[in-house]
Design an enzyme around this catalytic site. Structure first.
Site, mmCIF file in Angstrom:
data_model
loop_
_atom_site.group_PDB
_atom_site.id
_atom_site.type_symbol
_atom_site.label_atom_id
_atom_site.label_comp_id
_atom_site.label_asym_id
_atom_site.label_seq_id
_atom_site.Cartn_x
_atom_site.Cartn_y
_atom_site.Cartn_z
ATOM 1 N N ASP A 1 -3.250 -6.770 1.944
ATOM 2 C CA ASP A 1 -2.201 -7.030 2.978
ATOM 3 C C ASP A 1 -2.906 -7.209 4.298
ATOM 4 O O ASP A 1 -2.641 -7.787 5.156
ATOM 5 C CB ASP A 1 -1.112 -6.018 3.355
ATOM 6 C CG ASP A 1 -1.594 -4.794 3.713
ATOM 7 O OD1 ASP A 1 -2.957 -4.369 3.511
ATOM 8 O OD2 ASP A 1 -0.943 -3.820 4.106
ATOM 9 N N ASP B 1 -1.177 -5.864 -3.416
ATOM 10 C CA ASP B 1 -1.197 -4.877 -2.237
ATOM 11 C C ASP B 1 0.191 -4.708 -1.666
ATOM 12 O O ASP B 1 0.701 -5.695 -1.010
ATOM 13 C CB ASP B 1 -2.079 -5.159 -1.089
ATOM 14 C CG ASP B 1 -2.585 -3.973 -0.475
ATOM 15 O OD1 ASP B 1 -2.382 -2.917 -0.898
ATOM 16 O OD2 ASP B 1 -3.285 -4.096 0.783
ATOM 17 N N LYS C 1 -1.176 -1.992 -5.557
ATOM 18 C CA LYS C 1 -1.684 -0.910 -4.885
ATOM 19 C C LYS C 1 -0.982 -0.495 -3.820
ATOM 20 O O LYS C 1 -0.305 -1.370 -3.055
ATOM 21 C CB LYS C 1 -3.235 -1.268 -4.224
ATOM 22 C CG LYS C 1 -3.983 -0.454 -3.277
ATOM 23 C CD LYS C 1 -5.452 -0.979 -2.846
ATOM 24 C CE LYS C 1 -5.330 -1.817 -1.640
ATOM 25 N NZ LYS C 1 -4.605 -1.092 -0.351
ATOM 26 N N GLU D 1 -11.552 4.119 1.228
ATOM 27 C CA GLU D 1 -11.926 3.496 2.284
ATOM 28 C C GLU D 1 -12.450 4.304 3.313
ATOM 29 O O GLU D 1 -11.861 5.214 3.975
ATOM 30 C CB GLU D 1 -10.913 2.755 2.857
ATOM 31 C CG GLU D 1 -11.160 1.615 3.914
ATOM 32 C CD GLU D 1 -10.309 0.595 4.310
ATOM 33 O OE1 GLU D 1 -9.099 0.469 3.740
ATOM 34 O OE2 GLU D 1 -10.491 0.060 5.263
HETATM 35 O O1 KIV Z 1 -5.419 -5.047 2.699
HETATM 36 C C1 KIV Z 1 -6.532 -4.922 2.240
HETATM 37 O O2 KIV Z 1 -7.531 -5.768 1.838
HETATM 38 C C2 KIV Z 1 -6.830 -3.502 1.937
HETATM 39 C C3 KIV Z 1 -8.364 -3.185 1.924
HETATM 40 C C4 KIV Z 1 -8.511 -2.908 3.392
HETATM 41 C C5 KIV Z 1 -8.911 -2.538 1.072
HETATM 42 O O3 KIV Z 1 -6.116 -2.617 1.798
#
Ligand code: KIV
Length: 285
Positions: A48, A87, A117, A186
């Protein structure tokens, strides 16, 4: 050339067992997805973060499921082989377990993702367990979780103090027990990431700015190639300045059009003399 095999979960765990680091990048669009596939990237995250890198928002919070599905579909079309993770955007899983399941399912059914995720530790364990129970591989995300960056005091390292680090270590175990196949750490100190990696029994630990001891590494694609003009995080390594190449090309285009150097005959299409003569006749000219 032999066709690349589609990455599967057993293939990823095989790498972990053999001590071979897993490669992971973010991706948001078709052409980049194509190149990442050609390069043999193992895991691709449609993050995201696209809210910032592609849509120009200041945070990830305005990103919707519709934004995510559209980009994930494009990435899947460009890259049919990497293990593709969608995500979950802000408020697509926080309200309830049912909302979380439905939105996770959309990534699988509408975008052809292999996994999803979501951010958060113990407080999200029921979402993780429920999504996994539906047969959807789920990755956790601990440390700096951008959807709660405000509450965490901004984009800064998490877990430098022992108490906070203990919570991250415990959260990782809880997510693994809830069934997460992987956890992204992270901006966590390297030694905390090492502890979590050593303790993980059946869970792939991926580092983003959290050191070399994880099972794999993730970078934000735009940071790698100078494509995000607002800032470059310290942890990112720049592998090429595509932003400069593009800007130089754009300036040259402006100069060439202005000075009539562009276009040249190879850049346009003509028509046979007799057809042109006929056209003029038809037009009564
Ligand atoms: O949204 C994304 O790209 C993430 C990264 C910060 C790992 O969650």
């Amino acid at each position: 050339m032999t066709e690349r095999k589609r990455v599967t979960l057993p293939m990823l765990f095989q790498k972990v067992a053999e001590g071979v680091p897993i490669t992971m990048l973010t991706c948001y669009d078709y052409p980049t997805a194509y190149f990442q596939d050609q390069a043999g990237i193992d895991m691709v995250l449609v993050g995201d973060s696209l809210g910032m890198t592609m849509l120009g928002y200041d945070t990830t919070l305005p990103v919707t499921m519709e934004d995510m599905i559209r980009h994930a579909q494009a990435v899947r079309r460009g890259n049919p082989h990497s293990w593709l993770i969608g995500d979950m955007p802000y408020m697509s899983y926080q309200p309830s377990v049912e909302v979380a399941i439905r939105n996770a399912g959309r990534f699988m059914a509408e975008a052809g993702c292999d996994a999803i995720k979501l951010e958060g530790g113990a407080e999200m364990a029921d979402r993780v367990a429920a999504i996994v129970k539906c047969g959807i591989p789920t990755m956790g995300h601990l440390g700096l979780t951008p959807q709660s960056a405000g509450a965490l005091g901004g984009f800064r390292v998490q877990g430098r103090a022992a108490q906070q680090a203990k919570k991250i270590v415990e959260d990782a175990k809880i997510l693994e027990e809830a069934g997460a196949f992987a956890i992204l750490l992270e901006m966590v100190p390297d030694r905390v990431c090492q502890l979590i990696t050593q303790r993980a029994k059946n869970c792939i630990i991926i580092s983003l700015g959290s050191g070399p001891h994880a099972h794999g590494q993730l970078l934000i694609y735009h940071d790698m190639f100078g494509l995000y003009p607002k800032f470059k995080p310290r942890m990112a390594k720049v592998y090429g300045d595509a932003g400069k190449v593009i800007l130089d090309g754009l300036k040259q285009y402006v100069a060439e059009v202005t000075s009539r150097q562009f276009p040249q005959p190879e850049n346009w299409f003509g028509m046979p003399d007799e057809e042109y003569a006929e056209l003029l006749r038809l037009l009564g000219g």
